[in-house]
Structure formats: structure tokens, C-alpha cells
Design an enzyme around this catalytic site. Structure first.
Site, short mmCIF file in Angstrom:
data_model
loop_
_atom_site.label_atom_id
_atom_site.label_comp_id
_atom_site.label_asym_id
_atom_site.label_seq_id
_atom_site.Cartn_x
_atom_site.Cartn_y
_atom_site.Cartn_z
N ILE A 1 -7.61 9.52 -7.39
CA ILE A 1 -7.35 10.95 -7.50
C ILE A 1 -6.33 11.21 -8.60
CG2 ILE A 1 -6.71 13.05 -6.25
CD1 ILE A 1 -7.38 11.46 -3.65
N LEU B 1 0.01 -0.56 -10.35
CA LEU B 1 -1.29 -1.22 -10.53
C LEU B 1 -1.72 -2.04 -9.31
CD1 LEU B 1 -0.89 -2.35 -14.27
CD2 LEU B 1 -2.08 -0.33 -13.40
N ASP C 1 7.02 -0.59 -9.42
CA ASP C 1 7.01 -0.15 -8.03
C ASP C 1 8.09 0.91 -7.84
OD1 ASP C 1 7.45 0.01 -5.21
OD2 ASP C 1 6.62 -2.00 -4.95
N LEU C 2 7.73 2.02 -7.23
CA LEU C 2 8.68 3.12 -7.06
C LEU C 2 9.85 2.79 -6.13
CD1 LEU C 2 6.04 5.91 -6.90
CD2 LEU C 2 7.96 5.92 -8.50
N LYS D 1 -3.45 3.58 1.35
CA LYS D 1 -4.28 4.66 1.90
C LYS D 1 -5.43 4.22 2.81
CE LYS D 1 -7.36 4.79 -2.09
NZ LYS D 1 -8.06 5.61 -3.08
N SER E 1 -2.99 14.62 3.65
CA SER E 1 -4.32 14.25 4.16
C SER E 1 -4.64 15.03 5.43
CB SER E 1 -4.34 12.75 4.45
OG SER E 1 -5.43 12.39 5.26
N TYR F 1 -1.45 5.03 8.65
CA TYR F 1 -1.57 5.76 7.39
C TYR F 1 -1.35 7.25 7.62
CZ TYR F 1 -4.03 8.47 3.85
OH TYR F 1 -4.37 9.43 2.92
N LYS G 1 1.71 10.07 6.32
CA LYS G 1 1.47 11.37 5.69
C LYS G 1 2.18 12.48 6.47
CE LYS G 1 -0.91 10.11 2.13
NZ LYS G 1 -0.27 10.19 0.79
N TYR H 1 -5.87 16.87 1.78
CA TYR H 1 -7.26 16.74 1.40
C TYR H 1 -8.07 16.15 2.52
CZ TYR H 1 -4.54 14.62 -2.49
OH TYR H 1 -3.62 14.20 -3.38
N PHE H 2 -9.36 16.48 2.37
CA PHE H 2 -10.31 15.92 3.30
C PHE H 2 -10.85 14.62 2.66
CE2 PHE H 2 -8.88 19.47 5.38
CZ PHE H 2 -9.30 19.43 6.70
#
Length: 338
Positions: free
Chosen positions: A12, A33, A58-59, A84, A124, A149, A153, A176-177
Site C-alpha cells: 500500500i 525492506l 528499522d524505525l 501485518k 484496519s 495484529y 492496530k 481499511y478493509f
């Protein structure tokens, strides 16, 4: 103005980067990545004629994140950086909580310290759990999600609401669906590493002969054909909604904003309906077998997306079969790469 897109080479994320560049935003990508490939950066440039800035780390590395904020005048963020897979999250809960929440908090700490606003969160429909009524609306009561997961969210949303109120920030939570499809250029699409966790990539790989059979997780749900029902939204439609939501936040004069939008088509399709639509759209065969239900899955979820149409001027208008056609074109592109 520079927009930080975390996970911007992912599925996305990459489509949203294209839409941001097409709307004349400067884009800074951070992506480790772990669920994407470097060649996507070249393909984004091929599609748009513009190359976003890219930093592979990596954040959770706070010091590197601070350097990005030092180097660019960041005016907003769209955060896609998260593990995810519903099934995997049940097996590796600590990995999901650590990755999905620590990375979010690190970005928000930079926003707080530097007085930056305009944060878009990739949420989500899993935050609703198994909703009691369909279609699902934004004020539908949230239940405890069925998966770790989904819990990350839901927790992420709570963190952002508290952050916005305490520090007078503008945030949008986009629920989102089920995103599907690929860019019309066939240069961007979903790139599952290993065995796909989502339905449509598995269908695609089965049609391509990479997988012997599609596993359909349960045919004893209380639905018309016994398989689970989801709202499948074309990824380019979804990407455009992010730009609309960002533009709304930037344009708002209010000090504190917490926008919540469902992003879906408003239509539910069963697993078997998706398989049959895929076969029709692409003139292929998808052999499948029925398996036991999968932990963490719910029976039915589809959106009421009227609020997004009303407040963002956005609507998902790509048909299921059109979206599935783009997926097959993307698969053929991947095969041509070898």
C-alpha cells in the site's frame, strides 16, 4: 512539502507514494525492506518520473530516525510500517507488539519534539473484531480483535488519539478493509515474501502454478456459500484516499483533529466469489481445497464508507474483476523479471 512515508516500498505504501508524487508532494521513505524489495523504488520513479528519497533502516533505530527529521522539513507522515499477517501474529505476538507499537511511538516522539502535525495512520477493520451489524460504520463499537495484529492496530489508534489531544495534533485513522490489485502499469503490486498470508496473492500464485492448491480456511461459516466474507478494495483507490485525508488535515485550521474513516467498497464478497471472479477475469483455473478455520479470522466484514465520500470526496469505484485483472498482470511482470 516533505511527507515521511514509513513502509513506503511496501504494497500500500508504494501505491500511496505514487499518488503523493503525482500530487506534487516531496516524499521521504523509510523502509527496512523486511517485507519489500529495493527495485520498487526504481519502479516508482518509472511510473511517476520522480524519485523519492529513501532510507533503509528499522524505525526502532531512534538515532537514525532523528537524522531523517534533521535533514528534511517534514510536514506530515503516513505510517505503513507494521507487520501485518493475522495468522503469524498469533504465533509471534511479542514481535508484533514490539515492531508495530515501538516504531509508531518513535515517530510520534519526533513529532512532539519538533512540533509537527498531520499524521495518517494505516489502521484496519480488524479493530472492530466481529461486528454485530453490517455494514460497519466508524461509530460501530470496537471489540477486542481476534488477532494480535488487530490488537496492535487498536492500540495504535488509542496512542494516536491520546497524542492528538495531549499535544494538539492533527491525526487521521484510516481503517481499511481488504486491499487487492496492482498498479495499472503492472510495475507495482503486492509482493509477499514466502507463503502469502492474504487471499488474492495466494489465488494468484495458485493460478500461476507456484502453489499447488489454494487453502480455503473453513466452509462452515454462517454465510451463503459457507466461506468468510470481506470487503475487497482496489489498492489504487485506497492510495488516493490517503492523499485526500492528508490534504484535509493540512487544510484544517483546527488545533486538534482526530479523523476516522472506513475505507472500503461497501460490498462484501466471499472467498469462493473472489476465486470465481479471478478465474473469470483472467481466464485461468484456481484449484482449491477446504481446510479447517484459521485462528484469528472473523466471519464477515464490509464497510459503510459514506463518511469518506462525504468528507473527503473519495469513493472506491473499481470493480472486483477489474482489480483482479491488474493482479494477474503484476504476476506476469514478476515472472518476466525471473
Amino acid at each position: 512539502m516533505a511527507i515521511l512515508v514509513t513502509g513506503g516500498l511496501g504494497y500500500i505504501g508504494s501505491h500511496t507514494v505514487v499518488e503523493l508524487l503525482n500530487n506534487n508532494f516531496e516524499v521521504v521513505i523509510v523502509d527496512d525492506l523486511s517485507n519489500s524489495e529495493k527495485f520498487i523504488l526504481d519502479n516508482i520513479e518509472e511510473v511517476t518520473g520522480k524519485r523519492p528519497y529513501f532510507f533503509p533502516f528499522d524505525l526502532k533505530r531512534k538515532e537514525l530516525l532523528a537524522q531523517v527529521f534533521d535533514a528534511f522539513d517534514i510536514t506530515g507522515c503516513i505510517n505503513f510500517a507494521a507487520f501485518k499477517a493475522v495468522g503469524e501474529s498469533q504465533e509471534k505476538p511479542l514481535d508484533y507488539y514490539e515492531n508495530n507499537l515501538f516504531s509508531l511511538i518513535n515517530i510520534l516522539q519526533e513529532f512532539k519534539q519538533r512540533n509537527i502535525s498531520n499524521f495518517i495512520f494505516s489502521s484496519s477493520c480488524t479493530v472492530y473484531g466481529q461486528a454485530d451489524q453490517m455494514p460497519i460504520e466508524e461509530d460501530t463499537p470496537l471489540k477486542t480483535p481476534e488477532s494480535c495484529y488487530g490488537k496492535t492496530k487498536q492500540m495504535g489508534e488509542e496512542i494516536l488519539k491520546d497524542f492528538a489531544v495531549a499535544h494538539h495534533k492533527k491525526v487521521a485513522l484510516l481503517r481499511y478493509f481488504n486491499p487487492i490489485g496492482a498498479h495499472p502499469s503492472a510495475l507495482l503490486g503486492e509482493l509477499p515474501i514466502g507463503v502469502p498470508n492474504n487471499l488474492v496473492p495466494y489465488v494468484t500464485q495458485t493460478a500461476a502454478g507456484i502453489r499447488e492448491k489454494l487453502n480455503i480456511w473453513g466452509n462452515d461459516y454462517p454465510t451463503e456459500d459457507g466461506t468468510a466474507i470481506r470487503d475487497y478494495i482496489y489498492v489504487v483507490d485506497l492510495a488516493k484516499a490517503h492523499v485526500k485525508a492528508l490534504q484535509k488535515l493540512i487544510a484544517s485550521d483546527e488545533e486538534t483533529v482526530v479523523d476516522i474513516f472506513n475505507l472500503g467498497t461497501g460490498r462484501g464478497s466471499s472467498v469462493l466469489e473472489v476465486v470465481e471472479a479471478y478465474e473469470r477475469a483472467n481466464d485461468v483455473s484456481v484449484p482449491y481445497q477446504i481446510c479447517e478455520r484459521r485462528a484469528g479470522d472473523i466471519t464477515i466484514a464490509y464497510a459503510n464508507a459514506d463518511k469518506a465520500e462525504r468528507e473527503l470526496g473519495w469513493k472506491a469505484d473499481t470493480t472486483l474483476e477489474e482489480a483482479l485483472r491488474t493482479t494477474w498482470e503484476w504476476q506476469k511482470y514478476l515472472e518476466s523479471r525471473g
